[in-house]
Each structure stands twice: as structure tokens, then as C-alpha cells.
Design a protein around this motif. Structure first.
Motif, PDB file in Angstrom:
ATOM      1  N   LEU A 101       0.829  -1.321  -0.010  1.00 62.27           N
ATOM      2  CA  LEU A 101      -0.109  -0.248  -0.058  1.00 62.27           C
ATOM      3  C   LEU A 101       0.967   1.309  -0.072  1.00 62.27           C
ATOM      4  CD1 LEU A 101      -1.576  -2.298   2.148  1.00 62.27           C
ATOM      5  CD2 LEU A 101      -3.104  -0.559   1.943  1.00 62.27           C
ATOM      6  N   LYS A 129      -2.681  13.802   8.290  1.00 60.26           N
ATOM      7  CA  LYS A 129      -3.144  12.514   7.988  1.00 60.26           C
ATOM      8  C   LYS A 129      -2.857  12.055   6.757  1.00 60.26           C
ATOM      9  CE  LYS A 129      -7.666  13.600   5.925  1.00 60.26           C
ATOM     10  NZ  LYS A 129      -9.078  13.319   5.837  1.00 60.26           N
ATOM     11  N   LEU A 130      -2.630  10.585   6.837  1.00 62.32           N
ATOM     12  CA  LEU A 130      -2.469   9.997   5.493  1.00 62.32           C
ATOM     13  C   LEU A 130      -3.635   9.251   4.874  1.00 62.32           C
ATOM     14  CD1 LEU A 130       0.403   7.546   6.826  1.00 62.32           C
ATOM     15  CD2 LEU A 130       0.730   9.240   5.209  1.00 62.32           C
ATOM     16  N   PHE A 160      -4.586   6.611   1.710  1.00 62.93           N
ATOM     17  CA  PHE A 160      -4.241   5.274   1.376  1.00 62.93           C
ATOM     18  C   PHE A 160      -4.963   4.899   0.103  1.00 62.93           C
ATOM     19  CE2 PHE A 160      -1.828   3.349   4.788  1.00 62.93           C
ATOM     20  CZ  PHE A 160      -2.102   4.247   5.787  1.00 62.93           C
ATOM     21  N   GLY A 161      -3.940   4.199  -0.693  1.00 64.92           N
ATOM     22  CA  GLY A 161      -4.396   3.573  -1.919  1.00 64.92           C
ATOM     23  C   GLY A 161      -5.016   2.267  -1.440  1.00 64.92           C
ATOM     24  N   TYR A 202      -3.716   7.216  15.720  1.00 65.99           N
ATOM     25  CA  TYR A 202      -4.818   7.228  14.790  1.00 65.99           C
ATOM     26  C   TYR A 202      -5.657   5.976  14.629  1.00 65.99           C
ATOM     27  CZ  TYR A 202      -1.592  10.737  12.495  1.00 65.99           C
ATOM     28  OH  TYR A 202      -0.747  11.630  12.339  1.00 65.99           O
ATOM     29  N   TYR A 218      -7.797   3.528  11.892  1.00 63.18           N
ATOM     30  CA  TYR A 218      -8.338   3.332  10.493  1.00 63.18           C
ATOM     31  C   TYR A 218      -8.958   2.241  10.670  1.00 63.18           C
ATOM     32  CZ  TYR A 218      -4.726   6.454   8.998  1.00 63.18           C
ATOM     33  OH  TYR A 218      -3.739   7.456   8.625  1.00 63.18           O
ATOM     34  N   LEU A 250      -7.712   1.977   3.572  1.00 62.50           N
ATOM     35  CA  LEU A 250      -7.731   2.397   4.967  1.00 62.50           C
ATOM     36  C   LEU A 250      -8.589   3.689   5.072  1.00 62.50           C
ATOM     37  CD1 LEU A 250      -5.519  -0.003   5.078  1.00 62.50           C
ATOM     38  CD2 LEU A 250      -4.678   1.390   7.336  1.00 62.50           C
ATOM     39  N   LEU A 307      -9.847   6.811   7.606  1.00 60.07           N
ATOM     40  CA  LEU A 307      -9.339   7.287   8.962  1.00 60.07           C
ATOM     41  C   LEU A 307     -10.580   7.711   9.708  1.00 60.07           C
ATOM     42  CD1 LEU A 307      -6.993   8.461  10.598  1.00 60.07           C
ATOM     43  CD2 LEU A 307      -7.503  10.711   9.701  1.00 60.07           C
ATOM     44  N   ASP A 364     -12.307  10.708   8.351  1.00 62.40           N
ATOM     45  CA  ASP A 364     -13.276  10.948   7.429  1.00 62.40           C
ATOM     46  C   ASP A 364     -14.716  10.187   7.609  1.00 62.40           C
ATOM     47  OD1 ASP A 364     -10.543  10.607   5.287  1.00 62.40           O
ATOM     48  OD2 ASP A 364     -11.598  12.265   5.614  1.00 62.40           O
TER      49      ASP A 364
END
Lengths: 112, 113
Positions: free
Chosen positions: A89, A99-100, A102-103, B33, B35, B43, B45, B59
Motif C-alpha cells: 500500500l 493525516k495519511l 491510502f491507496g 490514529y 483506521y 484504509l 481514517l 473521514d
């Protein structure tokens, strides 16, 4: 809104082959890009992190590149081994939201 | 060894019950965090916290709640208001700033029937 796409969704290669996994993102205003590995039923393991000011990072047989302006990154795996079989990923860190994103990952199988 | 511990690994609950997932880290990381991972999706959030006693919605925060009373701990409660709670939940942490990789726990698989 940042969107991350990974192609292909799945890949099967014979042992020993070199391979490239692709990651693209829609918003180039990123702080860094990270590549992770996930084994079935497990959490993610960080492989490489590329800062927005960098072009590539290397760790052993892995090399990740970043072209921020075009919104692309590649993960190159040299001399693949069956133990490399996992889902890979990529994720981009957008500082404004801290924040990240993701794919959906590329599922890799390396066969004997 | 430093790391993130999530417990339990598997959790089964009846619909309508609240359930709390544990996440503990001994990495001295400021940011934590939560997820959610569903098949075929990236993933997503749920919540994140950059400092003790403070957290922000991600989200998909609806139907979830968190607390951050200690630096080491960031529990997630899945409430009965969450319409589709069955999923794989992952906790992560990192040092504050943009140069630190994210460290993940091994996840909790929640099944609600």
C-alpha cells in the motif's frame, strides 16, 4: 480531496523477477509518501518514506521513487522472492489535515 | 521491544451493543490514529489525536468515539449508532511532524451479528 490509486490491483510473478508497483495521487501538495507492506490478517509494516523534497529512497532490494509534480510514485522490487508475497500500500501525508490517505493496494504473489 | 498493542485480536458482538477496542503504544509517540479497513477499500481514517486530551474526527467518525487520557492509550468505542461495524480496525502512531513513518498494531477484527 486527495485520492490515491494503485495499479495493478493484483500481480503474480515468478521468483527472481524484478517488478514495479505504481501509485498515483491527485493533489501534489503532499509532505511525504509512504510505502507499506501488509500480510494477511496483520497490520501494516512501513517499508519506505519519501519526503516531498526527495526523489527516491532505497532499502535493500526496494527502491521507491517520487515525482511530486506528476503525482506519481513507484516501488521497485529487485530479484523478487516468495517471501515478498503480500499486499503493498502507498499513502500520502497531507499536512493540512495531518493525516495519511491510502491507496487500495497491490496484492503481489511471487511464485516458485 | 517498542510497539503498538491492539486487543483483542478477534471480537464478536451482538447488534445494538457498544464495544471498545484497545490500543496501547510504548513508542512515546505523540500522534495516534484509528483506521478501518474493508475488503477492496483503502484504509479510512476514523479519528486521530496529536496530543493528550485532544482528538479530531477523521473521514468516517460517525458511530465511533475515542478518548486520549494518556499518551500511551487511544481506545476506540464502536457504538450501536455505527450502521456497518463489522470490519478490521487498525491503530497507528507516529512522532509528530511530517518526517516520521506510521507504525501500526496488528489489528482487531470485529464481527457484529
Amino acid at each position: 480531496k486527495q485520492e490515491v490509486t494503485q495499479i495493478p490491483a493484483a500481480l503474480s510473478v515468478p521468483e527472481g523477477e524484478n517488478l514495479v508497483l505504481n501509485c498515483s495521487f491527485t493533489d501534489s501538495a503532499i509532505y511525504n509518501l509512504q510505502w507499506f507492506r501488509q500480510d494477511p490478517g496483520k497490520g501494516l509494516t512501513s517499508l519506505l518514506l519519501i519526503q516531498s523534497s526527495q526523489r527516491e529512497q532505497t532499502s535493500g532490494r526496494l527502491n521507491a521513487s517520487l515525482d511530486k509534480s506528476s503525482g506519481r510514485s513507484t516501488l521497485y522490487i529487485a530479484a523478487s522472492q516468495p517471501g515478498d508475497s503480500a499486499t503493498y500500500l502507498c499513502a500520502v501525508f497531507t499536512g493540512t489535515a495531518s493525516k495519511l490517505t491510502f491507496g487500495t493496494g497491490t496484492r503481489l504473489q511471487v511464485t516458485l | 521491544d517498542g510497539g503498538i498493542t491492539q486487543s483483542p485480536k478477534y471480537l464478536f458482538r451482538k447488534e445494538g451493543q457498544n464495544v471498545t477496542l484497545s490500543c496501547e503504544q510504548n513508542l512515546n509517540h505523540d500522534a495516534m490514529y484509528w483506521y478501518r479497513q474493508d475488503p477492496g477499500q483503502g484504509l479510512r481514517l476514523i479519528y486521530y489525536s496529536q496530543i493528550v486530551n485532544d482528538f479530531q474526527k477523521g473521514d468516517i467518525a460517525e458511530g465511533y468515539s475515542v478518548s486520549r487520557e494518556k499518551k500511551e492509550s487511544f481506545p476506540l468505542t464502536v457504538t450501536s449508532a455505527q450502521k456497518n461495524p463489522t470490519a478490521f480496525y487498525l491503530c497507528a502512531s507516529c512522532e509528530e511532524g511530517s518526517s516520521s513513518p506510521l507504525h501500526f498494531g496488528n489489528g482487531t477484527r470485529l464481527t457484529v451479528t
